[in-house]
Design a protein around this motif. Structure first.
Motif, mmCIF file in Angstrom:
data_model
loop_
_atom_site.group_PDB
_atom_site.id
_atom_site.type_symbol
_atom_site.label_atom_id
_atom_site.label_comp_id
_atom_site.label_asym_id
_atom_site.label_seq_id
_atom_site.Cartn_x
_atom_site.Cartn_y
_atom_site.Cartn_z
ATOM 1 N N MET A 133 -25.621 -34.677 -36.661
ATOM 2 C CA MET A 133 -24.420 -35.505 -36.739
ATOM 3 C C MET A 133 -23.556 -35.419 -35.475
ATOM 4 N N VAL A 134 -23.698 -34.337 -34.721
ATOM 5 C CA VAL A 134 -22.923 -34.202 -33.491
ATOM 6 C C VAL A 134 -23.359 -35.251 -32.472
ATOM 7 N N MET A 135 -24.584 -35.723 -32.583
ATOM 8 C CA MET A 135 -25.063 -36.765 -31.670
ATOM 9 C C MET A 135 -24.210 -38.021 -31.758
ATOM 10 N N LEU A 136 -23.739 -38.345 -32.956
ATOM 11 C CA LEU A 136 -22.870 -39.518 -33.097
ATOM 12 C C LEU A 136 -21.597 -39.360 -32.274
ATOM 13 N N GLU A 137 -21.043 -38.157 -32.304
ATOM 14 C CA GLU A 137 -19.829 -37.902 -31.534
ATOM 15 C C GLU A 137 -20.090 -37.985 -30.034
ATOM 16 N N ASN A 138 -21.303 -37.619 -29.635
ATOM 17 C CA ASN A 138 -21.660 -37.637 -28.218
ATOM 18 C C ASN A 138 -22.137 -39.006 -27.731
ATOM 19 N N SER A 139 -22.144 -39.991 -28.643
ATOM 20 C CA SER A 139 -22.671 -41.307 -28.284
ATOM 21 C C SER A 139 -21.756 -42.081 -27.340
ATOM 22 N N GLY A 140 -20.483 -41.693 -27.286
ATOM 23 C CA GLY A 140 -19.519 -42.428 -26.478
ATOM 24 C C GLY A 140 -18.898 -43.604 -27.195
ATOM 25 N N ASP A 141 -19.354 -43.896 -28.406
ATOM 26 C CA ASP A 141 -18.787 -44.997 -29.185
ATOM 27 C C ASP A 141 -17.593 -44.464 -29.967
ATOM 28 N N PRO A 142 -16.383 -44.986 -29.688
ATOM 29 C CA PRO A 142 -15.185 -44.464 -30.373
ATOM 30 C C PRO A 142 -15.219 -44.637 -31.878
ATOM 31 N N ALA A 143 -16.068 -45.538 -32.384
ATOM 32 C CA ALA A 143 -16.158 -45.735 -33.836
ATOM 33 C C ALA A 143 -16.726 -44.515 -34.533
ATOM 34 N N TYR A 144 -17.392 -43.620 -33.756
ATOM 35 C CA TYR A 144 -18.039 -42.461 -34.360
ATOM 36 C C TYR A 144 -17.543 -41.161 -33.735
ATOM 37 N N ALA A 145 -16.300 -41.165 -33.312
ATOM 38 C CA ALA A 145 -15.735 -39.997 -32.641
ATOM 39 C C ALA A 145 -15.190 -38.962 -33.622
ATOM 40 N N ASN A 146 -14.935 -39.375 -34.863
ATOM 41 C CA ASN A 146 -14.298 -38.480 -35.828
ATOM 42 C C ASN A 146 -15.354 -37.815 -36.715
ATOM 43 N N ARG A 147 -15.483 -36.502 -36.592
ATOM 44 C CA ARG A 147 -16.531 -35.768 -37.309
ATOM 45 C C ARG A 147 -16.411 -35.916 -38.816
ATOM 46 N N LEU A 148 -15.229 -35.729 -39.355
ATOM 47 C CA LEU A 148 -15.070 -35.786 -40.802
ATOM 48 C C LEU A 148 -15.321 -37.193 -41.316
ATOM 49 N N ASP A 149 -14.801 -38.193 -40.618
ATOM 50 C CA ASP A 149 -15.027 -39.575 -41.037
ATOM 51 C C ASP A 149 -16.511 -39.902 -41.044
ATOM 52 N N ASN A 150 -17.236 -39.456 -40.022
ATOM 53 C CA ASN A 150 -18.688 -39.675 -39.984
ATOM 54 C C ASN A 150 -19.371 -39.048 -41.196
ATOM 55 N N ALA A 151 -18.970 -37.830 -41.531
ATOM 56 C CA ALA A 151 -19.579 -37.122 -42.660
ATOM 57 C C ALA A 151 -19.290 -37.839 -43.976
ATOM 58 N N ILE A 152 -18.059 -38.258 -44.161
ATOM 59 C CA ILE A 152 -17.682 -38.953 -45.396
ATOM 60 C C ILE A 152 -18.485 -40.244 -45.537
ATOM 61 N N ARG A 153 -18.534 -41.027 -44.475
ATOM 62 C CA ARG A 153 -19.241 -42.309 -44.529
ATOM 63 C C ARG A 153 -20.734 -42.112 -44.796
ATOM 64 N N THR A 154 -21.302 -41.063 -44.209
ATOM 65 C CA THR A 154 -22.737 -40.837 -44.351
ATOM 66 C C THR A 154 -23.096 -40.359 -45.757
ATOM 67 N N LEU A 155 -22.331 -39.426 -46.293
ATOM 68 C CA LEU A 155 -22.576 -38.990 -47.667
ATOM 69 C C LEU A 155 -22.326 -40.125 -48.653
#
Length: 391
Positions: free
Chosen positions: A311-333
């Protein structure tokens, strides 16, 4: 961050409870497998839990706190080879699994097995995973068998032999899960995934994936197909970007879907999702796409563990839509993912307690339905009980 000493009394109590659960789980398995415990995990067709076996897992989850249910859906990486530090981490966080990266690997299989044994609980095993594809992605010492591009054009028997030897190495290292079967297919040598793929056509890749899954299953290693729905169609490196493709769903069904379908049919118990956007299907990465989870479950018939790529790869993508770790986790689950993978990154360190706190709050305030967590935790619990029954 974590307690320096372990809690032997708490672990002993958990082992006692787990041993009772494993006994109940074994009794609930089909008669043909109750005396011969399942070797390939819950997704092997002959070893899928009966409704009664799933009910045992469901009851075990019901007895857990919400926090522990959430933690059981997470696979973490803790750098280093200090067994005390790794043991303290497991006792404090209670994750569903760990991934061993290069910094966890000693100079021999025995060294790796000693570290794995320091954290493993046979009564309720962790998913102890490694990326052991061979070739370009080669974590464990002693893997000189052909892999990836070296297998292009070869017979499936050669693939099976290579993965049988590789699976045996995984087992000798004390691990039970391999994130090692690349089901992506591409004929483009310039593709990021070409050297790691098992075939250059859907048919070749399907045959090779089947051989790899069958070989790992025979060794009681949990096979993982990656990177769903297929990195070959989406150019770019998902470690530093979010690759996109406009391939239609109809085209996908007759091309890139085939190796994944073959691996599912062969009994692979895990599928890893890639951070890939198929814009004709959904405008978000497959990782957090409800539609792609539905396709894997409903169209390909997969009922095992869906796990994210790191999941850290999303944060490293450079896309601001996926910069928030918790938001990414919530959306994915919330989209239907069973487990989330987090690899320690020097630039983006992972604080497990903070992440679990945030997810617990998301369940409390309704951003994630409790039923979603319970369903995922039951799938994970069933697999862990199956591993214990097979021990």
């Amino acid at each position: 961050m974590f307690a320096a000493s372990r809690d032997p009394h708490g672990r002993r109590r958990r082992r006692l409870v787990a041993s009772v659960l494993v006994g109940a789980f074994l009794l609930a398995l089909p008669a043909c497998t109750a005396q011969t415990p399942p070797s390939g995990g819950i997704a092997s067709p002959e070893a899928r839990p009966t409704p009664d076996a799933l009910e045992v897992a469901r009851e075990a989850v019901a007895a857990m706190s919400v926090r522990d249910r959430i933690a059981s859906l997470l696979v973490f990486h803790l750098p280093g080879t200090d067994p005390q530090a790794l043991g303290a981490f497991v006792d404090e966080v209670r994750p569903g699994g760990l991934i061993f990266m290069g910094d966890n690997i000693g100079d021999s299989p025995d060294a790796v097995a000693a570290l794995a044994g320091a954290v493993q609980d046979p009564s309720l095993p962790l998913l102890l995973a490694v990326d052991q594809e061979g070739g370009d992605v080669n974590r464990l010492p002693g893997d000189s068998w052909p892999a990836g591009e070296q297998l292009h054009g070869l017979d499936g028997t050669v693939v099976g032999n290579a993965f049988a030897a590789r699976a045996d190495l995984v087992v000798r290292c004390g691990l039970n899960t391999n994130f090692g079967i690349v089901a992506d297919v591409t004929a483009d040598p310039a593709s990021f995934i070409f050297s790691r793929s098992l075939g250059t056509t859907p048919d070749e890749s399907s045959a090779h994936v089947t051989a790899a899954v069958e070989a790992e299953s025979a060794a009681s290693v949990l096979s993982t197909l990656k990177h769903f729905p297929g990195h070959g169609a989406a150019p770019g490196d998902s470690h530093s970007s979010v690759p996109h493709t406009d391939m239609s769903l109809d085209t996908w069904r007759t091309t890139d879907a085939l190796p994944f379908a073959a691996g599912v049919d062969a009994g692979a118990p895990m599928v890893m999702f890639g951070h890939l956007v198929y814009s004709s299907v959904d405008d978000v990465p497959a990782t957090m796409s409800t539609r792609w989870h539905e396709i894997l479950r409903d169209d390909l018939g997969f009922d095992g563990i869906m796990i994210s790529d790191d999941m850290v790869m999303l944060e490293n993508s450079g896309d601001p839509a996926y910069a928030n770790r918790l938001d990414n986790a919530i959306r994915t689950l919330d989209a239907g993912m069973t487990m989330l993978l987090y690899v320690a990154d020097g630039q983006q360190p992972v604080d497990p307690g903070e992440l679990i706190d945030g997810l617990e709050a998301a369940v409390s305030d309704g951003r994630i339905a409790p039923e979603t967590i319970d369903a995922a935790a039951t799938i994970v619990m069933a697999q862990r009980l199956a591993l214990a029954a097979d021990a």
